[in-house]
Design a protein around this motif. Structure first.
Motif, PDB file in Angstrom:
ATOM      1  N   MET A 174       0.861  -1.194   0.000  1.00  0.00           N
ATOM      2  CA  MET A 174       0.000   0.000   0.000  1.00  0.00           C
ATOM      3  C   MET A 174       0.886   1.229   0.000  1.00  0.00           C
ATOM      4  O   MET A 174       1.794   1.336   0.820  1.00  0.00           O
ATOM      5  N   GLU A 175       0.612   2.154  -0.923  1.00  0.00           N
ATOM      6  CA  GLU A 175       1.435   3.364  -0.998  1.00  0.00           C
ATOM      7  C   GLU A 175       0.726   4.512  -0.292  1.00  0.00           C
ATOM      8  O   GLU A 175      -0.435   4.809  -0.588  1.00  0.00           O
ATOM      9  N   ALA A 176       1.421   5.144   0.627  1.00  0.00           N
ATOM     10  CA  ALA A 176       0.844   6.303   1.323  1.00  0.00           C
ATOM     11  C   ALA A 176       0.824   7.491   0.376  1.00  0.00           C
ATOM     12  O   ALA A 176       1.798   7.734  -0.351  1.00  0.00           O
ATOM     13  N   VAL A 182      -0.582   8.244  -2.586  1.00  0.00           N
ATOM     14  CA  VAL A 182      -0.100   7.680  -3.855  1.00  0.00           C
ATOM     15  C   VAL A 182       0.360   8.765  -4.839  1.00  0.00           C
ATOM     16  O   VAL A 182      -0.340   9.725  -5.115  1.00  0.00           O
ATOM     17  N   ASN A 183       1.592   8.543  -5.313  1.00  0.00           N
ATOM     18  CA  ASN A 183       2.293   9.576  -6.078  1.00  0.00           C
ATOM     19  C   ASN A 183       1.670   9.862  -7.431  1.00  0.00           C
ATOM     20  O   ASN A 183       1.626  11.007  -7.874  1.00  0.00           O
ATOM     21  N   MET A 184       1.220   8.842  -8.115  1.00  0.00           N
ATOM     22  CA  MET A 184       0.925   9.000  -9.528  1.00  0.00           C
ATOM     23  C   MET A 184      -0.501   9.451  -9.833  1.00  0.00           C
ATOM     24  O   MET A 184      -0.817   9.748 -10.969  1.00  0.00           O
ATOM     25  N   ILE A 223       4.090  -1.423   3.432  1.00  0.00           N
ATOM     26  CA  ILE A 223       3.670  -0.047   3.134  1.00  0.00           C
ATOM     27  C   ILE A 223       4.828   0.692   2.481  1.00  0.00           C
ATOM     28  O   ILE A 223       5.967   0.633   2.973  1.00  0.00           O
ATOM     29  N   ASP A 224       4.531   1.359   1.360  1.00  0.00           N
ATOM     30  CA  ASP A 224       5.512   2.290   0.804  1.00  0.00           C
ATOM     31  C   ASP A 224       5.360   3.580   1.604  1.00  0.00           C
ATOM     32  O   ASP A 224       4.378   4.312   1.462  1.00  0.00           O
ATOM     33  N   ALA A 225       6.331   3.809   2.499  1.00  0.00           N
ATOM     34  CA  ALA A 225       6.218   4.888   3.494  1.00  0.00           C
ATOM     35  C   ALA A 225       6.850   6.194   3.024  1.00  0.00           C
ATOM     36  O   ALA A 225       7.084   7.098   3.821  1.00  0.00           O
ATOM     37  N   THR A 226       7.112   6.293   1.717  1.00  0.00           N
ATOM     38  CA  THR A 226       7.784   7.474   1.182  1.00  0.00           C
ATOM     39  C   THR A 226       7.045   8.767   1.558  1.00  0.00           C
ATOM     40  O   THR A 226       7.661   9.777   1.856  1.00  0.00           O
ATOM     41  N   ARG A 227       5.720   8.718   1.531  1.00  0.00           N
ATOM     42  CA  ARG A 227       4.917   9.906   1.897  1.00  0.00           C
ATOM     43  C   ARG A 227       3.997   9.591   3.089  1.00  0.00           C
ATOM     44  O   ARG A 227       2.865  10.061   3.163  1.00  0.00           O
ATOM     45  N   LEU A 228       4.517   8.822   4.004  1.00  0.00           N
ATOM     46  CA  LEU A 228       3.703   8.365   5.139  1.00  0.00           C
ATOM     47  C   LEU A 228       3.351   9.502   6.104  1.00  0.00           C
ATOM     48  O   LEU A 228       2.283   9.510   6.705  1.00  0.00           O
ATOM     49  N   ALA A 258      13.658   8.194   1.246  1.00  0.00           N
ATOM     50  CA  ALA A 258      13.705   9.300   2.220  1.00  0.00           C
ATOM     51  C   ALA A 258      13.856  10.665   1.558  1.00  0.00           C
ATOM     52  O   ALA A 258      13.875  11.691   2.234  1.00  0.00           O
ATOM     53  N   LYS A 259      13.934  10.681   0.224  1.00  0.00           N
ATOM     54  CA  LYS A 259      14.099  11.952  -0.483  1.00  0.00           C
ATOM     55  C   LYS A 259      12.826  12.786  -0.481  1.00  0.00           C
ATOM     56  O   LYS A 259      12.833  13.914  -0.924  1.00  0.00           O
ATOM     57  N   LYS A 260      11.731  12.205  -0.029  1.00  0.00           N
ATOM     58  CA  LYS A 260      10.466  12.946  -0.051  1.00  0.00           C
ATOM     59  C   LYS A 260      10.144  13.413   1.379  1.00  0.00           C
ATOM     60  O   LYS A 260      10.753  14.355   1.830  1.00  0.00           O
ATOM     61  N   ASP A 261       9.226  12.744   2.086  1.00  0.00           N
ATOM     62  CA  ASP A 261       8.912  13.206   3.443  1.00  0.00           C
ATOM     63  C   ASP A 261      10.159  13.278   4.338  1.00  0.00           C
ATOM     64  O   ASP A 261      10.210  14.081   5.271  1.00  0.00           O
TER      65      ASP A 261
HETATM   66  C1  LIG Z   1       6.047   6.363  -3.525  1.00  0.00           C
HETATM   67  C2  LIG Z   1       7.441   6.224  -4.061  1.00  0.00           C
HETATM   68  N1  LIG Z   1       8.153   5.133  -3.746  1.00  0.00           N
HETATM   69  C3  LIG Z   1       9.404   4.965  -4.212  1.00  0.00           C
HETATM   70  C4  LIG Z   1      10.004   5.910  -5.035  1.00  0.00           C
HETATM   71  C5  LIG Z   1      11.402   5.653  -5.551  1.00  0.00           C
HETATM   72  O1  LIG Z   1      12.317   6.411  -4.884  1.00  0.00           O
HETATM   73  P1  LIG Z   1      13.892   6.367  -5.177  1.00  0.00           P
HETATM   74  O2  LIG Z   1      14.123   7.281  -6.335  1.00  0.00           O
HETATM   75  O3  LIG Z   1      14.520   6.917  -3.922  1.00  0.00           O
HETATM   76  O4  LIG Z   1      14.278   4.947  -5.447  1.00  0.00           O
HETATM   77  C6  LIG Z   1       9.303   7.050  -5.388  1.00  0.00           C
HETATM   78  C7  LIG Z   1       9.905   8.066  -6.261  1.00  0.00           C
HETATM   79  O5  LIG Z   1       9.335   9.045  -6.649  1.00  0.00           O
HETATM   80  C8  LIG Z   1       7.973   7.212  -4.892  1.00  0.00           C
HETATM   81  O6  LIG Z   1       7.254   8.292  -5.207  1.00  0.00           O
END
Ligand SMILES: Cc1ncc(COP(=O)(O)O)c(C=O)c1O
Length: 264
Positions: free
Chosen positions: A6-8, A10-12, A39-44, A85-88
């Motif tokens: 599950m992506e927090a 969702v980016n797209m 969980i894809d916690a990139t934007r958690l 970790a490049k996002k949140d």
């Molecule tokens: C939700 C999500 N997961 C993973 C990634 C991939 O990140 P990375 O470029 O650090 O591998 C991204 C990149 O935009 C993303 O938005």
């Protein structure tokens, strides 16, 4: 099914959060079928902030829990998380995997050596690891995340004031313009989202991203419904004036959108 992810926020497709209720129901289904939930916690953190604002009564301890606590509650449902970790996380570089299965952890640790570097640094410099650790603490500060999501919302509202059709509710990290409504005279096989992204660049110098059949189409798949333009806002980069300029330029472009021609 080897696992469910599950992506927090969702980016797209809008940056929309999941609710705690939704997460809990997905978790129950996964448990019932013995499928790990990741969980894809990139934007958690953004997702947790939305839960704090919108989902409050569902949480046992009431409405005003801190974002940091909600992040922990979300993670408690997961067998593991992946995080860019490049996002949140507020850093230029880095990411991590966290999990609670000792045996899988050992197997993954072996893979890190092959793909990234020794597990003690995972391909990152000491400076980057320190920045990441600090970024995680700062990212869950309630005032920080309220300001961050508020800035995105304000930008979306400025576009709405200019009449620009966007995906609502406005998400946490980006505003998505709906190209099918922005240039309804351009059919999907003439790339409406790509065309609008190019026109925005010509009008304002602002670089956006197409989310339509150019970046989203794979092989012979039928076209999906989405023709969006993503305006992603990096954290701690833009002032209100930058966003006001962008909203004004796009609103101006929208007034003359009938003159935009499709690509071939
Ligand atoms: C939700 C999500 N997961 C993973 C990634 C991939 O990140 P990375 O470029 O650090 O591998 C991204 C990149 O935009 C993303 O938005």
């Amino acid at each position: 099914v080897p696992f469910v992810s599950m992506e927090a926020c969702v980016n797209m497709a809008g940056g929309e959060p999941f609710s705690m209720q939704n997460l809990s129901e997905v978790s129950s289904i996964c448990k019932e079928h013995n499928i790990p939930l990741w969980i894809d916690a990139t934007r958690l953190v953004e997702n947790a902030y939305f839960i704090q604002q919108l989902d409050g009564p569902v949480i046992a301890n009431g409405f005003h829990e801190s974002v940091a606590e909600i992040v922990l509650q979300i993670c408690a449902y997961a067998d593991g998380i992946t995080c860019s970790a490049k996002k949140d996380g507020l850093v230029n570089m880095g990411g991590f995997i966290a999990l609670n299965d000792e045996e899988l952890f050992e197997r993954m640790r072996g893979m890190v050596v092959i793909y990234e570097g020794l597990h003690t640094y995972g391909g990152l410099s000491g400076r980057d690891m320190e920045a990441l650790a600090r970024g995680l603490y700062e990212s869950v500060d309630d005032d920080h995340i309220a300001h961050r999501v508020g800035q995105v919302r304000h930008f979306g509202e400025q576009l709405q004031e200019g009449g620009v059709p966007i995906v609502v509710p406005i998400g946490g990290h980006a505003v998505f313009i709906d190209a099918k409504r922005f240039v309804p005279h351009i059919p999907q096989d003439r790339y409406p989202a790509q065309t609008v992204a190019a026109s925005i660049y010509e009008e304002s110098g602002v670089r956006t991203m197409e989310r339509g059949i150019v970046s989203g189409q794979h092989g012979d798949e039928p076209y999906d419904d989405m023709e969006l333009i993503r305006l992603t806002i990096p954290r701690r980069v833009y002032t209100s004036e930058h966003l006001e300029y962008t909203a004004n330029s796009i609103s101006q472009l929208y007034k003359n959108a009938d003159k935009i021609k499709g690509l071939t």
